[in-house]
Write a protein that holds these residues in place. Sequence first.
Motif, PDB file in Angstrom:
ATOM      1  N   VAL A 244      -0.126   6.109   2.878  1.00 15.96           N
ATOM      2  CA  VAL A 244      -0.208   5.190   1.742  1.00 15.96           C
ATOM      3  C   VAL A 244       0.370   5.887   0.514  1.00 15.96           C
ATOM      4  O   VAL A 244       0.502   7.108   0.467  1.00 15.96           O
TER       5      VAL A 244
ATOM      6  N   ASN B 153      -7.514  -2.721  -6.265  1.00 16.10           N
ATOM      7  CA  ASN B 153      -6.161  -3.285  -6.276  1.00 16.10           C
ATOM      8  C   ASN B 153      -5.475  -3.212  -7.633  1.00 16.10           C
ATOM      9  O   ASN B 153      -4.252  -3.289  -7.711  1.00 16.10           O
TER      10      ASN B 153
ATOM     11  N   TYR C  34       0.073   5.008  -3.790  1.00 15.35           N
ATOM     12  CA  TYR C  34      -0.330   4.112  -4.866  1.00 15.35           C
ATOM     13  C   TYR C  34       0.259   4.509  -6.213  1.00 15.35           C
ATOM     14  O   TYR C  34      -0.291   4.180  -7.257  1.00 15.35           O
TER      15      TYR C  34
ATOM     16  N   GLN D  27       0.819  -1.206   0.000  1.00  9.18           N
ATOM     17  CA  GLN D  27       0.000   0.000   0.000  1.00  9.18           C
ATOM     18  C   GLN D  27       0.857   1.262   0.000  1.00  9.18           C
ATOM     19  O   GLN D  27       0.339   2.380   0.041  1.00  9.18           O
TER      20      GLN D  27
END
Length: 240
Positions: free
Chosen positions: A74, A188, A76, A46
């Motif tokens: 986090v 995801n 991404y 993450q």
Amino acid sequence: MKTSTKKTLLAAAISSACLFTAMPSYAEFTANAGVSSNYIWRGLTQTENEAAVQGGIDYSHEGGFYAGTWASNVNYGAGDVYSYEHDMYFGFAAESGDISYDVGYLYYNYDDEANFDFAEIYGTVGMGGFSLSLYVLAHTEADEGLGQDFGFGKATYTSVDYTTEVLNGTELGFHVGYHQGDFAEAFNGVEGYVDYGISIAKDGFSFAITGTDLDDAGDDDAFDNDAVKFTVGYSMDFAL
């Protein structure tokens, strides 16, 4: 993401009470803080395989009710709008002899620009060192894409875990899980997959080896989610 009765590096505080024995009632607040070389959730990084700083506050009652909040940084990938994850949860946990159970609700909150907050309901049944858990998508603010269904129950995560004590208080854990559904894939960036891991923890220190059955890392090789990952961490709890 934090989930109840779950990852070695992100263990939620859980209250348990005997169902058949009258005991004095009390309530307790605790706090936790930790650092990890990588934030792994259901086998996937993450934080783009970078370090994470995490912490939270929990309330538990002898009757079995608990509630809490937890946060982590986090990442991404370059250009995304995610910078933090803030979880809120509540549930009920109890045990009788070697049998235990835990049911609850967990809400994952991200940056407003992300527009991807979601919630799950969960349940865990344990016996001895074994536990079986199921997490079910409850709702999300994310918009469905063409052909996608983000409705209740349309994404699930199932896991089996075993923990045992070895070497004077060292905890050895084994884990395998399966994540599937349109929302799971949208969040995801990969289709349904299996994740697995082994961990060792003692006195707040932890070491985990995790992996997945993914054939490739998806669109961004920086995540490297098809590779085995090695994570070290340290966490501590405080009474409030």
